[in-house]
Design an enzyme around this catalytic site. Structure first.
Site: not given
Ligand code: C5P
Length: 298
Positions: A138, A10
């Site tokens: 994502d 993406k």
């Molecule tokens: O959800 P995911 O595991 O992909 O997110 C990875 C990191 O990115 C989270 O631990 C956080 O630090 C950051 N993040 C965030 N806000 C979001 C998505 C991700 O702060 N909406």
């Protein structure tokens, strides 16, 4: 018997980021577009329990333990259906690793769909999307594909109309960037100022619906870009090289460090790709268009 699932990368055409929430995540208005760089995940029954292998140019950087989102997806589905995750997951990797193009998330969605088909669980789309949301912000989009607006952490999706094909060039950087580190840098840069609540741009949604690259170029934005550039200043040179070669828009993809260049058509995309290769400011350059379908069983 084995099942192979193809999953797209993406690019975020809008990434509006709100202030850090008490849980550490950030509310987003995240407009995703699936593009034609793909990983393929193959699930094969394995008597020896869960095993992950990976092939491709960046394979050495992919963790093969239970931190891999593909492994976590298989374990989550197995747990929900009270069975063992006795599966070998092989990832044929073409999406850049730690690049801001959701390659790890693609592998999670791909493994989930592949195991679901292999095990014949009969899980509903809603259930699969819930498991995806539990794996990462994502991951649901990698299942859905096309174009979508993600709110909340980015995991609550509304599918969007797209009225044409958009042509992109992607420049892969010489090192990765950690998503949490980029969000932390966003918080540091935002200290002492009010961060508005994130909202999707209506002009951008209209440009997508029309399939109009000029209009899309005028409206793309990424609130994480200053943070990514602060941690990786050389990306500014790549962005300048693509702009100089005629890109309609140049931006960091998601948390980076992959940079994305919107082109008017396929011919211009090839010209921009050539200029980026010649610039010496990046590791590799790829041309890809979108929207593309989400995770698909082959
Ligand atoms: O959800 P995911 O595991 O992909 O997110 C990875 C990191 O990115 C989270 O631990 C956080 O630090 C950051 N993040 C965030 N806000 C979001 C998505 C991700 O702060 N909406």
């Amino acid at each position: 018997m084995s099942v192979t699932v193809r999953v797209p990368a993406k690019v975020n055409v809008q990434l509006a980021v709100g202030a850090a929430r008490p849980d550490g995540f950030h509310d987003l208005a995240n407009v995703f577009l699936a593009v034609g760089l793909h990983d393929e995940v193959t699930a094969t029954p394995s008597a020896g329990g869960l095993r992950v292998t990976c092939a491709g140019p960046d394979a050495a950087e992919v963790p093969l333990d239970r931190t891999n989102l593909a492994a976590r997806a298989a374990l989550a589905l197995a747990e929900r259906y009270g069975r063992d995750a006795d599966v070998h997951l092989h990832i044929a990797k073409d999406i850049p690793v730690a690049g801001g193009m959701a390659g790890g998330s693609a592998d999670g969605a791909g493994a989930l769909l592949a195991c679901d088909a292999l095990w014949g669980t009969g899980a509903s789309r809603r259930e699969l999307l819930d498991i995806c949301a539990g794996l990462g912000s994502d991951v649901p989009f990698a299942l859905v594909g096309g174009a979508a607006l993600g709110i909340g952490r980015g995991e609550r999706l509304t599918e969007l109309e797209v009225g044409g094909t958009f042509h992109w060039v992607f420049a892969m950087a010489r090192r990765g960037l950690s998503t949490p580190a980029v969000f932390r840098e966003f918080d540091r840069l935002a200290e002492g100022r009010d961060v508005p609540a994130p909202v999707a741009s209506q002009d951008l949604l209209d440009a997508l619906a029309k399939g109009d690259p000029e209009a899309l170029a005028a409206t793309v934005s990424n609130d994480l870009q200053p943070a990514a550039l602060s941690l990786f200043p050389e990306l500014a040179d790549t962005l300048a090289a693509g702009r100089g070669a005629g890109a309609l828009a140049a931006l960091v993809s998601g948390s980076g460090p992959t940079t994305a260049f919107l082109a008017r058509d396929t011919e211009t995309a090839e010209v921009i790709a050539g200029a980026l290769r010649a610039s010496g400011t990046c590791r590799a350059v790829r041309v890809a268009s979108g929207p593309m379908p989400g995770a698909t069983v082959l």
